[in-house]
Design an enzyme around this catalytic site. Structure first.
Site, PDB file in Angstrom:
ATOM      1  N   LYS A   1       0.245   4.069  -0.296  1.00  0.00           N
ATOM      2  CA  LYS A   1      -0.378   5.397   0.529  1.00  0.00           C
ATOM      3  C   LYS A   1      -0.187   6.753  -0.681  1.00  0.00           C
ATOM      4  O   LYS A   1      -0.137   6.459  -1.748  1.00  0.00           O
ATOM      5  CB  LYS A   1       0.055   5.518   1.864  1.00  0.00           C
ATOM      6  CG  LYS A   1      -0.102   4.297   2.404  1.00  0.00           C
ATOM      7  CD  LYS A   1       0.083   4.573   3.981  1.00  0.00           C
ATOM      8  CE  LYS A   1      -0.081   3.095   4.795  1.00  0.00           C
ATOM      9  NZ  LYS A   1      -0.047   3.108   6.052  1.00  0.00           N
TER      10      LYS A   1
ATOM     11  N   GLU B   1      -5.502  -4.784  10.241  1.00  0.00           N
ATOM     12  CA  GLU B   1      -4.359  -3.736  10.704  1.00  0.00           C
ATOM     13  C   GLU B   1      -4.616  -3.150  11.959  1.00  0.00           C
ATOM     14  O   GLU B   1      -5.369  -2.197  12.012  1.00  0.00           O
ATOM     15  CB  GLU B   1      -4.285  -2.835   9.387  1.00  0.00           C
ATOM     16  CG  GLU B   1      -4.009  -3.486   7.973  1.00  0.00           C
ATOM     17  CD  GLU B   1      -3.128  -2.445   7.232  1.00  0.00           C
ATOM     18  OE1 GLU B   1      -2.366  -2.695   6.568  1.00  0.00           O
ATOM     19  OE2 GLU B   1      -3.758  -1.155   7.100  1.00  0.00           O
TER      20      GLU B   1
ATOM     21  N   ASN C   1       0.725  -1.206   0.214  1.00  0.00           N
ATOM     22  CA  ASN C   1       0.082   0.000   0.024  1.00  0.00           C
ATOM     23  C   ASN C   1       0.928   1.273  -0.064  1.00  0.00           C
ATOM     24  O   ASN C   1       1.532   1.579   0.987  1.00  0.00           O
ATOM     25  CB  ASN C   1      -0.874   0.057   1.273  1.00  0.00           C
ATOM     26  CG  ASN C   1      -1.738   1.258   1.431  1.00  0.00           C
ATOM     27  OD1 ASN C   1      -1.848   2.071   0.362  1.00  0.00           O
ATOM     28  ND2 ASN C   1      -2.392   1.512   2.520  1.00  0.00           N
TER      29      ASN C   1
ATOM     30  N   GLU D   1      -6.765   4.606   7.735  1.00  0.00           N
ATOM     31  CA  GLU D   1      -6.455   6.155   7.402  1.00  0.00           C
ATOM     32  C   GLU D   1      -7.727   6.742   6.781  1.00  0.00           C
ATOM     33  O   GLU D   1      -8.045   8.005   6.939  1.00  0.00           O
ATOM     34  CB  GLU D   1      -5.144   6.321   6.588  1.00  0.00           C
ATOM     35  CG  GLU D   1      -3.923   6.078   7.468  1.00  0.00           C
ATOM     36  CD  GLU D   1      -2.782   5.485   6.634  1.00  0.00           C
ATOM     37  OE1 GLU D   1      -2.842   5.522   5.482  1.00  0.00           O
ATOM     38  OE2 GLU D   1      -1.656   4.810   7.099  1.00  0.00           O
TER      39      GLU D   1
ATOM     40  N   GLY E   1       5.194   1.274   4.752  1.00  0.00           N
ATOM     41  CA  GLY E   1       6.523   1.589   4.457  1.00  0.00           C
ATOM     42  C   GLY E   1       7.335   0.847   3.704  1.00  0.00           C
ATOM     43  O   GLY E   1       8.202   1.288   2.883  1.00  0.00           O
TER      44      GLY E   1
ATOM     45  N   HIS F   1      -9.134   1.322   4.531  1.00  0.00           N
ATOM     46  CA  HIS F   1      -8.178   1.477   5.160  1.00  0.00           C
ATOM     47  C   HIS F   1      -8.161   2.507   6.551  1.00  0.00           C
ATOM     48  O   HIS F   1      -9.118   3.506   6.402  1.00  0.00           O
ATOM     49  CB  HIS F   1      -7.047   2.114   4.310  1.00  0.00           C
ATOM     50  CG  HIS F   1      -5.616   1.922   5.089  1.00  0.00           C
ATOM     51  ND1 HIS F   1      -5.125   2.911   6.202  1.00  0.00           N
ATOM     52  CD2 HIS F   1      -4.736   1.038   5.076  1.00  0.00           C
ATOM     53  CE1 HIS F   1      -3.865   2.501   6.383  1.00  0.00           C
ATOM     54  NE2 HIS F   1      -3.705   1.559   5.762  1.00  0.00           N
TER      55      HIS F   1
ATOM     56  N   SER G   1       3.640  -2.315  10.106  1.00  0.00           N
ATOM     57  CA  SER G   1       4.963  -2.276  10.375  1.00  0.00           C
ATOM     58  C   SER G   1       5.641  -3.705  10.020  1.00  0.00           C
ATOM     59  O   SER G   1       6.551  -4.218  10.544  1.00  0.00           O
ATOM     60  CB  SER G   1       5.479  -1.851  11.758  1.00  0.00           C
ATOM     61  OG  SER G   1       5.044  -0.782  11.887  1.00  0.00           O
TER      62      SER G   1
ATOM     63  N   GLY H   1       2.574   2.534  10.797  1.00  0.00           N
ATOM     64  CA  GLY H   1       3.557   3.502  10.929  1.00  0.00           C
ATOM     65  C   GLY H   1       4.287   3.950  11.968  1.00  0.00           C
ATOM     66  O   GLY H   1       4.811   4.870  11.825  1.00  0.00           O
TER      67      GLY H   1
HETATM   68  P1  13P Z   1       3.238   0.329   7.658  1.00  0.00           P
HETATM   69  O1  13P Z   1       3.783  -1.121   6.998  1.00  0.00           O
HETATM   70  O2  13P Z   1       3.886   1.609   7.228  1.00  0.00           O
HETATM   71  O3  13P Z   1       3.002   0.203   9.215  1.00  0.00           O
HETATM   72  O4  13P Z   1       1.732   0.511   7.211  1.00  0.00           O
HETATM   73  C1  13P Z   1       0.800  -0.494   7.200  1.00  0.00           C
HETATM   74  C2  13P Z   1      -0.416   0.104   6.507  1.00  0.00           C
HETATM   75  O5  13P Z   1      -1.165   0.952   6.945  1.00  0.00           O
HETATM   76  C3  13P Z   1      -0.658  -0.995   5.082  1.00  0.00           C
HETATM   77  O6  13P Z   1      -1.931  -0.528   4.665  1.00  0.00           O
END
Ligand code: 13P
Length: 248
Positions: free
Chosen positions: A11, A166, A9, A96, A234, A94, A212, A172
């Site tokens: 983002k 998640e 992802n 976010e 990430g 998601h 993560s 993150g």
């Molecule tokens: P990270 O791997 O950066 O923690 O993000 C996870 C995520 O939100 C994937 O959708």
């Protein structure tokens, strides 16, 4: 029996030019992957990425989809538009989007339904906030989110659904759920599916972990029986890092 699926992802990262470079680097690194490989890029990168992954094992995904086929919905994209741009997958709900853009369990369900009915594969995200875990509500939250997201979908349509667990506190932040925590909560999600669709359907459904996840922890997480892959933030932004996860 469930084929693992690792999805990146991205983002809100990468220009079309940067995206093209990333997938050009990625394709040879993951060509022997034993799992399904997906990159969910910003929509402005689809056109740059599509010709590079054509005929490879890397599939394209979007990060959101609207539930109407067309109309006055400024800034939104329909499932047919995503398909016509080369997308096979779409991330839905998601955290976010839930936190910053007013996404609710109801709109997650509408988006998931529209995606699946249009022939896209939906990666539906669920997960608890930190205070919800501390207060002991994790199982209730993920059960509710899962059942609401899938409401109205048939057992056959679940063939085109992946769930991503998640935990919001692990996204993150560098904090990862322990292998056991992730496995246990994914087991709860599978039970929530079984309660509505029966055990056979639930056993077929792929459920990823996200938060993560990276080269250094992928092996432990993927060794857990309930965990069928990862949704990677990430660590999906550099070809070598993502390849390390994919080739776990
Ligand atoms: P990270 O791997 O950066 O923690 O993000 C996870 C995520 O939100 C994937 O959708």
């Amino acid at each position: 029996m469930r084929k693992p699926i690792i999805a990146g992802n991205w983002k809100m990262n990468k220009t079309p030019e940067e995206a093209a470079q990333l997938v050009r680097d990625l394709v040879p690194l993951v060509k022997d992957a034993k799992c399904d490989v997906v990159v969910c890029t910003p929509a402005v990168c689809f056109a740059a990425v599509k010709p590079i992954i054509e005929g490879t094992n890397v599939k394209l995904g979007a990060q959101n989809v609207h539930f109407k086929a067309s109309g006055a919905y400024t800034g939104e994209l329909s499932a047919d538009m995503l398909k016509a741009s080369g997308c096979e997958y779409v991330i839905i709900g998601h955290s976010e989007r839930r936190q910053y853009f007013g996404e609710t369990d109801k709109t997650v369900n509408l988006r998931a339904t529209a995606a699946v009915k249009a022939g896209l594969k939906a990666i539906i995200c669920v997960g608890e906030m930190q205070d919800e875990r501390v207060d002991g509500y994790t199982d209730i939250i993920v059960t509710y989110q899962t059942q609401m997201a899938l409401k109205g979908l048939t057992a056959e349509e679940l063939d085109n659904v992946v769930i991503a667990y998640e935990p919001v506190w692990a996204i993150g932040t560098g904090l990862t759920a322990t292998d056991e925590q992730a496995n246990e909560t994914i087991g709860v999600i599978r039970k929530a599916v079984a309660a509505k669709y029966g055990d056979e359907v639930a056993q077929k459904l792929r459920i990823q972990y996200g938060g993560s996840m990276k080269g250094s922890n992928v092996k432990g997480l993927m060794a857990q029986p309930e965990i069928d892959g990862g949704l990677i933030g990430g660590a999906s932004l550099k070809a070598a890092d993502f390849a390390q996860v994919v080739n776990f």
